[in-house]
Design a protein around this motif. Structure first.
Motif, mmCIF file in Angstrom:
data_model
loop_
_atom_site.group_PDB
_atom_site.id
_atom_site.type_symbol
_atom_site.label_atom_id
_atom_site.label_comp_id
_atom_site.label_asym_id
_atom_site.label_seq_id
_atom_site.Cartn_x
_atom_site.Cartn_y
_atom_site.Cartn_z
ATOM 1 N N GLN A 146 -1.275 -13.491 -3.983
ATOM 2 C CA GLN A 146 -0.833 -13.644 -2.610
ATOM 3 C C GLN A 146 0.580 -13.125 -2.413
ATOM 4 O O GLN A 146 0.921 -12.565 -1.363
ATOM 5 C CB GLN A 146 -0.904 -15.132 -2.221
ATOM 6 C CG GLN A 146 -0.602 -15.397 -0.752
ATOM 7 C CD GLN A 146 -1.611 -14.738 0.178
ATOM 8 O OE1 GLN A 146 -2.787 -14.632 -0.172
ATOM 9 N NE2 GLN A 146 -1.159 -14.293 1.339
ATOM 10 N N LYS A 147 1.404 -13.257 -3.437
ATOM 11 C CA LYS A 147 2.778 -12.764 -3.349
ATOM 12 C C LYS A 147 2.794 -11.252 -3.177
ATOM 13 O O LYS A 147 3.552 -10.709 -2.344
ATOM 14 C CB LYS A 147 3.542 -13.169 -4.601
ATOM 15 C CG LYS A 147 4.998 -12.753 -4.591
ATOM 16 C CD LYS A 147 5.705 -13.223 -5.855
ATOM 17 C CE LYS A 147 7.171 -12.787 -5.863
ATOM 18 N NZ LYS A 147 7.872 -13.233 -7.094
ATOM 19 N N ASP A 148 1.928 -10.561 -3.945
ATOM 20 C CA ASP A 148 1.861 -9.098 -3.812
ATOM 21 C C ASP A 148 1.274 -8.691 -2.469
ATOM 22 O O ASP A 148 1.683 -7.689 -1.882
ATOM 23 C CB ASP A 148 1.028 -8.518 -4.950
ATOM 24 C CG ASP A 148 1.696 -8.690 -6.305
ATOM 25 O OD1 ASP A 148 2.923 -8.896 -6.318
ATOM 26 O OD2 ASP A 148 0.982 -8.627 -7.333
ATOM 27 N N LYS A 149 0.305 -9.464 -1.974
ATOM 28 C CA LYS A 149 -0.255 -9.159 -0.663
ATOM 29 C C LYS A 149 0.816 -9.211 0.422
ATOM 30 O O LYS A 149 0.887 -8.319 1.281
ATOM 31 C CB LYS A 149 -1.380 -10.144 -0.332
ATOM 32 C CG LYS A 149 -2.645 -9.969 -1.161
ATOM 33 C CD LYS A 149 -3.708 -10.944 -0.705
ATOM 34 C CE LYS A 149 -4.984 -10.803 -1.527
ATOM 35 N NZ LYS A 149 -6.025 -11.755 -1.103
ATOM 36 N N ASP A 150 1.628 -10.255 0.397
ATOM 37 C CA ASP A 150 2.703 -10.369 1.391
ATOM 38 C C ASP A 150 3.698 -9.208 1.276
ATOM 39 O O ASP A 150 4.166 -8.666 2.285
ATOM 40 C CB ASP A 150 3.433 -11.699 1.221
ATOM 41 C CG ASP A 150 2.510 -12.894 1.477
ATOM 42 O OD1 ASP A 150 1.488 -12.696 2.170
ATOM 43 O OD2 ASP A 150 2.801 -13.984 0.965
ATOM 44 N N LYS A 151 3.966 -8.833 0.031
ATOM 45 C CA LYS A 151 4.900 -7.724 -0.175
ATOM 46 C C LYS A 151 4.330 -6.420 0.376
ATOM 47 O O LYS A 151 5.034 -5.671 1.073
ATOM 48 C CB LYS A 151 5.191 -7.589 -1.669
ATOM 49 C CG LYS A 151 6.108 -6.435 -2.006
ATOM 50 C CD LYS A 151 6.316 -6.324 -3.505
ATOM 51 C CE LYS A 151 7.169 -5.120 -3.860
ATOM 52 N NZ LYS A 151 7.351 -4.994 -5.342
ATOM 53 N N TYR A 152 3.057 -6.150 0.107
ATOM 54 C CA TYR A 152 2.429 -4.933 0.608
ATOM 55 C C TYR A 152 2.346 -4.936 2.134
ATOM 56 O O TYR A 152 2.517 -3.892 2.781
ATOM 57 C CB TYR A 152 1.032 -4.770 0.005
ATOM 58 C CG TYR A 152 1.024 -4.593 -1.496
ATOM 59 C CD1 TYR A 152 2.091 -3.972 -2.149
ATOM 60 C CD2 TYR A 152 -0.032 -5.052 -2.276
ATOM 61 C CE1 TYR A 152 2.099 -3.818 -3.518
ATOM 62 C CE2 TYR A 152 -0.029 -4.903 -3.651
ATOM 63 C CZ TYR A 152 1.044 -4.279 -4.273
ATOM 64 O OH TYR A 152 1.047 -4.122 -5.630
ATOM 65 N N ALA A 184 -19.060 -9.381 -9.142
ATOM 66 C CA ALA A 184 -17.769 -8.778 -9.465
ATOM 67 C C ALA A 184 -16.722 -9.223 -8.457
ATOM 68 O O ALA A 184 -17.004 -9.306 -7.254
ATOM 69 C CB ALA A 184 -17.875 -7.258 -9.454
ATOM 70 N N PRO A 185 -15.536 -9.558 -8.908
ATOM 71 C CA PRO A 185 -14.491 -9.993 -7.971
ATOM 72 C C PRO A 185 -14.091 -8.844 -7.048
ATOM 73 O O PRO A 185 -14.058 -7.678 -7.432
ATOM 74 C CB PRO A 185 -13.338 -10.381 -8.903
ATOM 75 C CG PRO A 185 -13.585 -9.629 -10.169
ATOM 76 C CD PRO A 185 -15.064 -9.527 -10.292
ATOM 77 N N THR A 186 -13.818 -9.202 -5.808
ATOM 78 C CA THR A 186 -13.382 -8.200 -4.828
ATOM 79 C C THR A 186 -11.947 -7.772 -5.128
ATOM 80 O O THR A 186 -11.182 -8.513 -5.759
ATOM 81 C CB THR A 186 -13.459 -8.781 -3.410
ATOM 82 O OG1 THR A 186 -12.603 -9.932 -3.339
ATOM 83 C CG2 THR A 186 -14.892 -9.205 -3.092
ATOM 84 N N PRO A 187 -11.565 -6.581 -4.697
ATOM 85 C CA PRO A 187 -10.182 -6.141 -4.952
ATOM 86 C C PRO A 187 -9.144 -7.068 -4.347
ATOM 87 O O PRO A 187 -8.075 -7.261 -4.929
ATOM 88 C CB PRO A 187 -10.141 -4.748 -4.311
ATOM 89 C CG PRO A 187 -11.563 -4.288 -4.314
ATOM 90 C CD PRO A 187 -12.391 -5.513 -4.114
#
Length: 507
Positions: free
Chosen positions: A280-286, A271-274
């Motif tokens: 990557q764009k959302d990761k940078d935003k968070y 199963a893919p990890t969260p």
């Protein structure tokens, strides 16, 4: 619901790549093989909602958007109220990124009428159908809709029913026939005005869509029964989950209590990890938002410290709690302190008793001396009854003092044992305190008895009239009386010395 493939061939021509005929249920061997290869389920909170505390302060549902007449509350979302011509829906804000899924929906359809309208629909579509004529959602959808139709439009008396309808984005829904010409599978179930909420489990796994339903007659959440199944069904790889409802000339309350989504992964596949599912764009935003919130928190901490300098340096909240050993030690010292106070009170009461005895003996002695001096020739004719009374009284006092001394000795011995809790344990310490308490009650009762006995009553008893001659007391009896008083005084001195030694052990 029976249908003819020849009649469906023309309208379903654009659906060649999307769906096919439903097949009979699996055989016993196939069912066993499918159960052995059960997929891995993982809950997806971004595609789910459930009460309580379902809505935020601004009235929105996290990760969901609601439109039309939908009213979110703390425990549920009312898609439509029981008013005419109402439409409402809720949809996920983001598309799902997993191929296979399972949803568990809990809803309640209630109305005052014997017949309700129009119904409720559960969606998985490529685009959000925020508003439209199909149970409150848009027509010409690309995906699948599971319709819970309350009103019998075609007059075939097959409603309320559950209908599975697929679309490739080009077909218009057949309202007049309740979608019977487009249905891939269906079952007739009455889901209105049930004592318990109705539960539906929809599973899409390995291109097979299965619908199970709990009829709402039992509180058992896992009491599902088979409703419909469609095989060889191709759905969009990514899509939005939604639920909508609508009313017409008749009206029902359509309430959704929960919508739980699970990702299904085939056995053997990881199963893919969260983190892998987040772009990557959302990761940078968070990350930027987290850093901003962290800076704001640090600033508020500094402002609070400047405004409340007296709070700094105070012990932490953990210091307000005590360990087990500290609590046991505190209880032991509290018990010893209570015992010490009880013994001090006993000492005061004993002093009062002895003082009363001394007064009584002194008065008797003076009276005897006076009468003996006035009648020196008749000392041997003293009343035998009076002498026996005095002697018995003194013996009773001596006996009571001995019992008190014995009780106090036992109490002191118990205290000595309680001063070493590590060797005897908590249970033995508790037993010592119970014994001490019992002894103190006995001593207190004896002392109260002595006080009541020696307290002068309102009507004083008169001494017996002595004969005018001779004296009341002979020399032998006088020496016996003096010896008894001497023994009593020595016993009292020894008791006081032991009590002072015991008091030193407490402090």
């Amino acid at each position: 619901m029976p249908r003819s493939w020849a009649k469906m061939a023309a309208p379903l021509a654009p659906l060649v790549l999307l769906l096919a005929l439903g097949r009979p249920a699996l055989s016993g061997a196939q069912a066993t093989e499918g159960a052995a290869a059960a997929p891995h389920r993982r809950f997806e909170y971004k595609y789910s909602f459930k009460g309580p505390h379902l809505v935020q302060a601004d009235g929105t549902v996290p990760f969901w958007v609601h439109t039309g007449n939908a009213i979110p509350s703390a425990d549920q979302i009312r898609i439509t109220t029981s008013l005419k011509s109402q439409k409402g829906s809720v949809w996920t804000k983001t598309k799902s990124i997993f191929e296979y899924w399972e949803v568990e929906v809990t809803f309640r359809v209630t109305g005052r009428g014997r017949i309700g309208a129009d119904g409720l629909a559960i969606w998985f579509t490529e685009e959000q159908g925020l508003e439209g004529p199909v149970f409150g959602a848009a027509d010409k959808w690309n995906g699948v809709g599971i319709f819970f139709d309350s009103f019998d439009n075609d007059g075939k008396k097959n409603n309320p029913g559950v209908i599975v309808v697929g679309n490739n984005g080009k077909l218009l829904y057949d309202h007049q026939n309740d979608g019977s010409t487009q249905a891939l599978a269906s079952c007739q179930r009455d889901f209105r005005n049930k004592p318990y909420p109705v539960r539906v489990k929809i599973t899409y796994y390995q291109k097979t869509l299965t619908v199970l339903i709990n009829n709402g007659f039992t509180p058992d959440k896992e009491d599902y029964e088979f409703c419909a199944k469609v095989e060889d069904m191709v759905l969009p790889s990514q899509g939005y989950f939604g639920i909508s409802a609508a009313t017409g000339g008749l009206a029902d309350d359509h309430d959704v209590l929960s919508f739980l989504t699970f990702q299904l992964t085939e056995p053997g596949k990881e199963a893919p990890t969260p983190d892998a599912e987040i772009p990557q764009k959302d990761k940078d935003k968070y990350r930027e938002e987290f850093e901003h919130f962290q800076q704001e928190l640090d600033k508020k901490k500094e402002e609070f410290q400047r405004e409340h300098p007296d709070v700094q340096g105070q012990p932490a909240a953990d210091d307000a709690f005590e360990t087990v050993s500290d609590r046991e030690l505190r209880q032991i010292f509290e018990g010893q302190n209570r015992i010490h106070l009880e013994i001090k009170q006993l000492n005061r009461q004993l002093d009062m008793i002895l003082d009363e005895q001394r007064k009584y003996v002194s008065a008797v002695t003076e009276e005897i001396a006076k009468r003996g001096a006035g009648f020196p020739g008749q000392q041997g004719q003293v009343s035998q009854q009076e002498i026996e009374t005095v002697v018995k009284t003194q013996e009773e006092v001596i006996r009571q003092v001995k019992e008190i001394r014995s009780s106090v000795t036992d109490a002191l011995r118990s205290i000595s044992g309680a001063q070493h809790p590590g060797s005897a344990g908590v249970y033995e310490t508790t037993q010592h305190f119970n014994d001490i308490k019992e002894h103190l009650h006995i001593v207190k009762r004896d002392i109260e008895h002595l006080v009541q006995r020696n307290t002068p009553s309102t009507e004083k008893q008169k001494c017996p009239e002595l004969p005018p001659f001779p004296s009341c007391l002979s020399t032998v009896h006088f020496f016996i009386f003096v010896a008894v008083q001497t023994v009593l005084f020595i016993g009292y001195v020894m008791y006081r010395s032991q009590q002072e030694a015991a008091a030193k052990k407490f402090f």
